[in-house]
Each structure stands twice: as C-alpha cells, then as structure tokens.
Scaffold this active site. Structure first.
Site, PDB file in Angstrom:
ATOM      1  N   CYS A 162      -0.889 -81.396  26.187  1.00 15.32           N
ATOM      2  CA  CYS A 162      -1.859 -80.683  25.361  1.00 15.32           C
ATOM      3  C   CYS A 162      -3.001 -80.035  26.135  1.00 15.32           C
ATOM      4  CB  CYS A 162      -2.440 -81.644  24.328  1.00 15.32           C
ATOM      5  SG  CYS A 162      -1.229 -82.421  23.265  1.00 15.32           S
ATOM      6  N   HIS A 194      -9.617 -81.447  22.768  1.00 13.73           N
ATOM      7  CA  HIS A 194      -8.915 -82.167  23.836  1.00 13.73           C
ATOM      8  C   HIS A 194      -9.157 -81.564  25.215  1.00 13.73           C
ATOM      9  CE1 HIS A 194      -5.080 -84.734  24.752  1.00 13.73           C
ATOM     10  NE2 HIS A 194      -6.205 -85.267  25.223  1.00 13.73           N
TER      11      HIS A 194
END
Length: 311
Positions: free
Chosen positions: A74, A124
């Site tokens: 990610c 993130h």
C-alpha cells in the site's frame, strides 16, 4: 456555404472582457480501492457478479489495461501515485515508513491550479505504528499538497471501528460501516462545495483489504457469497514469507492460510459488493448534483491480492 463574419470591436460592445476568459476546468473525482484485484471485476471476465456499477462505468470509460501498480504493497504505491516517482526515488520501499515531503506532488499541482481539494479515507504515509500520534497526519508537508478538506487516518482495517482526523488532534469516530460513511461524507462535501472553484476529491476506500471476517462487512452484502465455492487460485501452492518475517513461516501458512483461502475469497467479494454499491452511489450523486459532465472520474486500486497464487 458562404459564411459572413462580422468582427466585433470594443466600441461595439464595451462590456467585452479585456482578456479571453479561461476555459472551464474539469472537476476530478479519484476513487482508490485497497487491494482490489482486476480480475474480480465483471467487465474483465469475473463470473461472480460483484461489480455491476464498476462494469457500467468501464463500459463508458477508457480502461488502462497496460497500467501496472508500481509496488505490491500500500504505502509505497500511494507515495508513487501522489508524487509520480518510483519507490526507489521516494525512499518509501516498505509500508512502515513516513513519506518524505515533496513540493511537486499531485496535491501541490492541484492546489497551484486553484482546485478545492478533498481527501477522505486511508492515507498510510505517516509512520510505522498505530498510535494516535501516527494515525493523525497534521497539516503541512506530509500531506503532499492536499491542504483543503482532510478527513483521514494512517492505517486500520476494522471497518466497524473506524475513525478519522481532520486538522486537529481530535479523533472523529465513524458511526456505521466505514465505506458507507465515507461516501456520505464526500457527497455532502460536494453538495456544499465552493462553486467558484473546480474540486479535486480523492476518496481512498479501505476495502476490500483484509481482515476477511464476516463481522467486517455488512450482512446485506454477504448473503450472495456465504455459500459460493471459490476453491484455490489456479497457480496456488504452499509457501510462506519467512524470508522477510520470521513469524510468517511455513507453519503459519499451513495453519492460517491454506484452510482459509476459500472463505477469505467469499468475504473479499462481499466487500467488493459493498465497494461497488458505494461507487454507484458516488456516480448517482454526481448525476443528482449535475456534475457528471464536468467531472473526470478515475477508479483504480493500489494493488491486488494473490490468495496464495505462486505461494
């Protein structure tokens, strides 16, 4: 046919502007799913039928079939997406790092073009653990230019225990299923938008990222999948990740992965069913607001999910 042209001078029409007006700029809606594999979508051949809204959108769109995720996890992918640089240039080569400030990221380009930016959902790019200090990304260089509306968090995937932060260190709890609430939030923002500026809205859904448990997806989206047989990917084989994580060894694979792959795929597709439903709500929301023709919509994912393919 002969066309007669009359040149209008300022003496004829003193109300004419002194400079040509700028051409209208399209709005941008960028929808990013998390861990959605391409072949789970019906328009590329999936027989499951979980993506009618995405399929309809694909039929009206350009499909970038030769575009490949720049990294299979990610954080590094997002950093590449928002900066236009490889992970080897951003320095973010694993998830558990903090992105470096970049003065020429996508958010900065949009801000310089006077777009009203909105960022909702997973980020993130701000650290290695799940403490509040690293869940909250404060205004400043680590937001990579997304300096308009901000409702985000660093990392989590418990969709019924969701939260986000805006511009202060005050945790906002999500009442409901996170993708549903994020969709509501974005549609409300667009209804109340600054109509004198084009908007650029990024919504980063957490689904269909694991954990794949039945209590992590609404019951209304699970019914079609609970009894559906999925089996194992054609290229499934036993494996592990012990070369980079000692705890993810062969025993972990045998005890945790192998027996669960079929049911994980059931829950995964239930999450995709909900993701697709929310994407349909976004598109209908654009129609209701009269924005469809003036908005460039991008739907994509950070990377896929292997379910044991190639071990």
């Amino acid at each position: 046919e002969r066309v007669s042209i009359r040149y209008v001078t300022r003496a004829d029409a003193p109300y004419l502007p002194t400079a040509a007006p700028r051409m209208p700029r399209p709005n941008l809606l960028f929808v990013l799913a998390d861990q959605l594999r391409r072949d789970a979508c019906g328009y590329v051949g999936s027989p499951v039928g979980a993506t009618p809204n995405i399929d309809q959108f694909a039929s009206e769109s350009v499909d970038f079939t030769n575009a490949v995720s720049g990294y299979p996890v990610c954080g590094p992918y997002r950093n590449s997406l928002f900066t236009g640089k490889y992970p080897s240039s951003t320095g973010m080569v694993v998830n558990e790092l903090r992105c470096m400030p970049d003065d020429d990221a996508m958010g900065h380009c949009l801000a310089r073009a006077e777009y009203d930016t909105h960022y909702i959902g997973k980020w993130h790019l701000y650290g290695r653990d799940h403490t509040p200090e690293e869940q909250y990304c404060p205004p400043g260089p680590h937001r990579l230019g997304f300096d308009g509306y901000w409702a985000s968090y660093n990392f989590h995937h418990k969709y019924y225990s969701a939260f986000y932060y805006e511009d202060t260190f005050e945790r906002q709890e999500v009442d409901g299923y996170e993708p549903d609430v994020h969709t509501d939030m974005l549609l409300s923002r667009l209804a109340e938008r600054d109509r004198d500026r084009p908007f650029a809205a990024v919504i980063n859904y957490g689904t269909p990222h694991d954990p794949w448990t039945w209590d992590n997806v609404p019951e209304s989206h699970t019914r079609r999948y609970r009894a559906r047989p999925f089996g194992y990917p054609r290229t499934y084989r036993e494996g592990s990740a012990e070369y980079w994580s000692p705890r993810i060894d062969v025993a972990w694979w045998r005890d945790h992965v192998a027996p669960n792959v079929p049911v994980w795929q059931q829950i995964y597709h239930a999450m995709i069913d909900n993701l697709d439903w929310n994407f349909g709500r976004l598109m209908r929301g654009l129609d209701a607001l009269g924005l469809r023709e003036d908005t460039l919509v991008v739907f994509t994912s950070d990377h896929g999910e292997m379910f044991g393919a190639h071990g």
